[in-house]
Enzyme design. Structure first.
Site, short mmCIF file in Angstrom:
data_model
loop_
_atom_site.label_atom_id
_atom_site.label_comp_id
_atom_site.label_asym_id
_atom_site.label_seq_id
_atom_site.Cartn_x
_atom_site.Cartn_y
_atom_site.Cartn_z
CD GLU A 238 -94.67 21.12 38.96
OE1 GLU A 238 -93.83 22.02 39.12
OE2 GLU A 238 -94.37 19.92 38.83
CD GLU A 341 -94.34 17.74 34.78
OE1 GLU A 341 -95.12 18.62 34.36
OE2 GLU A 341 -93.26 18.01 35.34
#
Length: 489
Positions: A238, A341
């Site tokens: 991220e 994810e």
């Protein structure tokens, strides 16, 4: 008196029993061919049995369906992306919780995830490079300020995480599954960053690109020496999110330059150039922009295997953006796209058996596969009864949880994941599959052994009858309300 905990344990046991009951039938069934009967496996809300098996008829030559008919049409003459596999993440949290399970439940855990017949047959595992939020605390592998990296040690991980990874790999090998393990960093050590902290974002210091790349190389070497071969890694988890936990910001230009000037060359120099390097590893919203930037760079591109993405763009209040996955696949058809994810956040023990959580998995997996994703990797494989441990209180749901006395608790999400991972095996090819009604969702694959697997989901409050049409042969199928099915032949 039956307690709520007893009920949850019963659901978990029922799921495993159902899994085991179909194993011999799957092994004995003919694998393919138009004259082979179909078998359907169903998991429905309100039923304790998961993957309930039913034999169907042989499909018969079909006629033109009419407008009033609900049908699913599969055309195996049109095929698309090849499947890498399905899986989840062995984090510090998952490994710490696993260590507290009873010995019997530890064995049940391994079977539940890695047995392709009596479990759901995972073939991909993700892990972290030092700590993430799903650790009991922040830590790195070196002493602060050690620019030589001579103090590098994975001793922390040897207590829980490496032993569980070893057991998972051994279980996979026992079932002849080629397990792919990839790793992701959440942050460089604090002293390599602009904000002086592993938390709250910050960026890698410009002068430390080579140092951080060498640190990652040392991690790969140490894990492989410990018996954990790594198939690949992502550049940064991220990279556009400033989080209260471990996080680090890369702009598109930052990530491109780190790959092209530092990480790619460091891997190659260490003889690790064959590791699959995955960029982005963040939400679908910025996926096209990031992919276009980094994949067009002639220096970085040779080091990149594929692009990873997550499902959390819905934090803005909008819908999942599968269309962005499809757009990137259309622009870069030869670049694998991997869901790296997914997790349902804001853990609430009252929602542990929420069927809606499972349906979210079913819908999102279908959306990504139909958009061109080559695989789908869940987040934590196991968490405790509070959705942790997590050192900043970011508690989440997992497919499996542990009760306070060390027993496994199965959730609906486990069954929904299994309707894909158990029946759609690595190297399968997606084939064309469409529905005539928006009340049903579907995706279909042909496995390497020729077997067809068609997944169908009904999220409505009503049971439905539909006609399955495959290559101009059809048969009627009933699906309960709020159910997911996998049909195989």
């Amino acid at each position: 008196m039956t307690t709520r905990r007893d009920t949850l344990r019963h659901l978990g046991a029922a799921s495993l029993i159902a899994s085991m009951s179909i194993a011999s039938a799957m092994a004995a069934a003919p694998r393919t061919g138009p004259n082979v009967p179909w078998t359907v496996y169903t998991s429905a809300q309100g039923s304790a049995e998961r993957f309930a098996m039913e034999k169907l008829d042989v499909a018969k030559p079909s006629t033109q369906p009419v407008e009033t008919e609900t049908f699913i049409s599969v055309d195996t003459g049109h095929s698309y992306q090849q499947i890498l596999g399905f899986g989840g993440a062995i984090t510090d949290a998952a490994a710490e919780v696993y260590a507290k399970l009873t010995p019997a439940d530890q064995q049940a855990f391994l079977k539940a995830y890695f047995d392709p017949k009596e479990g759901i047959g995972y073939s991909i595992l993700r892990t972290t490079i030092h700590s993430s939020d799903f650790s009991s605390g922040s830590y790195t592998y070196v002493k602060d300020g050690d620019r030589t990296l001579n103090s590098f040690s994975i001793e922390h991980d040897m207590q829980y995480r490496v032993p569980l990874l070893r057991q998972a790999l051994a279980e996979a090998r026992a079932h002849r599954t080629s397990m792919r393990v990839f790793a992701s960093p959440w942050s460089a050590p604090a002293w390599m960053k602009s904000n002086g902290s592993m938390l709250q974002g910050g960026s890698l210091l410009a002068a430390d690109g080579d140092l951080w790349a060498r640190y990652i190389v040392k991690f790969i070497q140490a894990y492989e020496k410990a018996g954990i071969p790594l198939w690949g890694l992502t550049v940064q988890n991220e990279p556009m999110a400033k989080q209260t936990w471990e996080s680090m910001i890369y702009t598109a230009e930052d990530e491109t330059r780190f790959v092209g000037d530092h990480l790619g060359p460091a891997l190659k120099a260490a003889g690790l150039g064959g590791k699959k390097l995955i960029v982005w590893d963040h939400n679908r919203d910025l996926l096209p922009q990031r992919s276009a930037h980094i994949l067009s760079d002639p220096k970085a591109r040779p080091y990149i295997w594929g692009v990873g993405f997550h499902w959390y763009e819905t934090w803005t209040g909008g819908a999942p953006m599968h269309r962005n996955v499809a757009a990137v696949k259309a622009d870069y058809p030869d670049v694998p796209l991997l869901m790296t994810e997914a997790s349902i956040e804001k853990f609430d023990p009252a929602k542990l058996q929420s069927w809606a959580n499972g349906e979210r998995y079913g819908s999102e997996i279908m959306g990504d596969l139909n958009a061109g994703a080559s695989g789908w990797v869940d987040w934590n494989v196991l968490l405790d009864s509070r959705g942790g441990p997590n050192h900043v209180g970011n508690y989440c749901f997992a497919p499996l949880h542990a009760s306070d006395d060390g027993k496994l608790v199965f959730t609906p999400s486990y069954a929904f994941l299994g309707h894909f991972s158990r029946f759609i095996r690595p190297d399968a090819r997606r084939v064309s599959a469409t529905t005539s009604r928006s009340t049903l969702d579907t995706v279909a694959f042909r496995n390497a052994d020729g077997q067809l697997a068609v997944v169908v989901m009904n999220r409505t409050d009503q049971p439905q009858r539909y006609t399955l049409i495959v290559d101009r042969r059809s048969l009627p199928v009933d699906i309960p309300a709020h159910a997911i099915q996998t049909l195989v032949r």
